[in-house]
Design an enzyme around this catalytic site. Sequence first.
Site, PDB file in Angstrom:
ATOM      1  N   ARG A  10       0.670  -1.253   0.005  1.00 47.31           N
ATOM      2  CA  ARG A  10       0.006   0.043  -0.012  1.00 47.31           C
ATOM      3  C   ARG A  10       0.854   1.001  -0.082  1.00 47.31           C
ATOM      4  O   ARG A  10       2.041   1.273   0.585  1.00 47.31           O
ATOM      5  CB  ARG A  10      -0.912  -0.020   1.207  1.00 47.31           C
ATOM      6  CG  ARG A  10      -1.786   1.072   1.495  1.00 47.31           C
ATOM      7  CD  ARG A  10      -2.462   1.150   2.958  1.00 47.31           C
ATOM      8  NE  ARG A  10      -3.030   2.242   3.195  1.00 47.31           N
ATOM      9  CZ  ARG A  10      -3.776   2.469   4.448  1.00 47.31           C
ATOM     10  NH1 ARG A  10      -3.991   1.380   4.978  1.00 47.31           N
ATOM     11  NH2 ARG A  10      -4.370   3.348   4.535  1.00 47.31           N
ATOM     12  N   ASP A 193       6.440   5.516  -1.327  1.00 48.02           N
ATOM     13  CA  ASP A 193       7.299   4.907  -1.820  1.00 48.02           C
ATOM     14  C   ASP A 193       8.282   4.539  -0.561  1.00 48.02           C
ATOM     15  O   ASP A 193       9.508   4.174  -0.532  1.00 48.02           O
ATOM     16  CB  ASP A 193       8.387   5.771  -2.597  1.00 48.02           C
ATOM     17  CG  ASP A 193       7.391   6.261  -3.945  1.00 48.02           C
ATOM     18  OD1 ASP A 193       6.822   5.646  -4.586  1.00 48.02           O
ATOM     19  OD2 ASP A 193       7.358   7.592  -4.096  1.00 48.02           O
ATOM     20  N   ARG A 194       7.685   4.332   0.584  1.00 44.95           N
ATOM     21  CA  ARG A 194       8.272   3.738   1.746  1.00 44.95           C
ATOM     22  C   ARG A 194       9.396   4.720   2.636  1.00 44.95           C
ATOM     23  O   ARG A 194      10.190   4.138   3.234  1.00 44.95           O
ATOM     24  CB  ARG A 194       8.867   2.361   1.627  1.00 44.95           C
ATOM     25  CG  ARG A 194       8.141   1.115   1.152  1.00 44.95           C
ATOM     26  CD  ARG A 194       7.003   0.878   2.238  1.00 44.95           C
ATOM     27  NE  ARG A 194       5.836  -0.051   2.080  1.00 44.95           N
ATOM     28  CZ  ARG A 194       4.941  -0.221   1.482  1.00 44.95           C
ATOM     29  NH1 ARG A 194       4.403   1.277   1.230  1.00 44.95           N
ATOM     30  NH2 ARG A 194       4.233  -0.988   1.206  1.00 44.95           N
ATOM     31  N   LEU A 195       9.338   5.894   2.070  1.00 40.88           N
ATOM     32  CA  LEU A 195      10.129   6.943   2.617  1.00 40.88           C
ATOM     33  C   LEU A 195       9.412   7.570   3.928  1.00 40.88           C
ATOM     34  O   LEU A 195       9.265   8.788   3.773  1.00 40.88           O
ATOM     35  CB  LEU A 195      10.776   7.969   1.656  1.00 40.88           C
ATOM     36  CG  LEU A 195      11.367   7.214   0.682  1.00 40.88           C
ATOM     37  CD1 LEU A 195      11.694   8.297  -0.390  1.00 40.88           C
ATOM     38  CD2 LEU A 195      12.687   6.726   0.993  1.00 40.88           C
TER      39      LEU A 195
END
Length: 215
Positions: A10, A193-195
Site C-alpha cells: 500500500r 514509496d516507503r520513505l
Amino acid sequence: MPLSLAQMRRNYTLGGLQEAEAPLDPLALFAQWLQQARETEREPVEANSMHLATVDREGRPHCRVLLLKGFDEGGFTFFGNYQSAKGQELAANPYAAMTFFWPGLERQVRIEGPVTRLDPQLSDAYFDSRPEASRLGAWASPQSRPLADRGELQALLAQTIRRFVEQPLQRPEHWGGYCLTPERMEFWQGRADRLHDRLDYRSRGGQWARQRLAP
C-alpha cells in the site's frame, strides 16, 4: 490468481510528520494522535487498542492486543490478571513495549519502558467502574490456564454469580492495573514509496530528546 503476500503493498499518502509540527513533549503528540484516531471515520479499529509485548524468564517474547485505559505524565495504564501469563512475565521481567497502529491515519506509535503495578486504590476505582458482567468475569476466569471446554468456563461463571448474590463484588487481589513509564516513544507516519517519517523521543534525565530516524 490471487496476489501473493509478497505482492501486497500500500502506498501511504495521507500526510507527513515534520519536526516543526511535532511538540517537544511526546505525550502531547500522542494525545493529539489518539484524539484524531478517535474522531476519524477512516479508522477501522478501536483507537485505544494496542499490542503489548513482554518477555518471559527464558527470554522469549510474547505479544497480545489490549486496551489502553489511561495515560498522563506518570505513564500508560492497562489492566489484567496478575496471575495470567502476561502477569507472570511482567513479574519476572518488568519491562514492556506497546504499539498503537491506526491504519486509517497511516500512523504508528511505539512506546517502551519499565512497568509497575498501579496503586491498589486506583485499581479498585477502575474495577468498580466496570460493568457487572466484566467484574464477575475477572473472578471467574483463571486466565491463561487450560480449560477442558467452554462448559467449564460457564460453570465457573455460574459458581461466581452464586457466590456474590449476597456479598459485595469487590476487586480480586489477583486482578489490577499496570503502568508503563515511557523511556522511549517513536512516532511513525506512512509516506509514499516507503520513505516514512519517524520521530524518536528518548527520556534522558527527566527531559525528552528527539531525533529523526531513517525509515
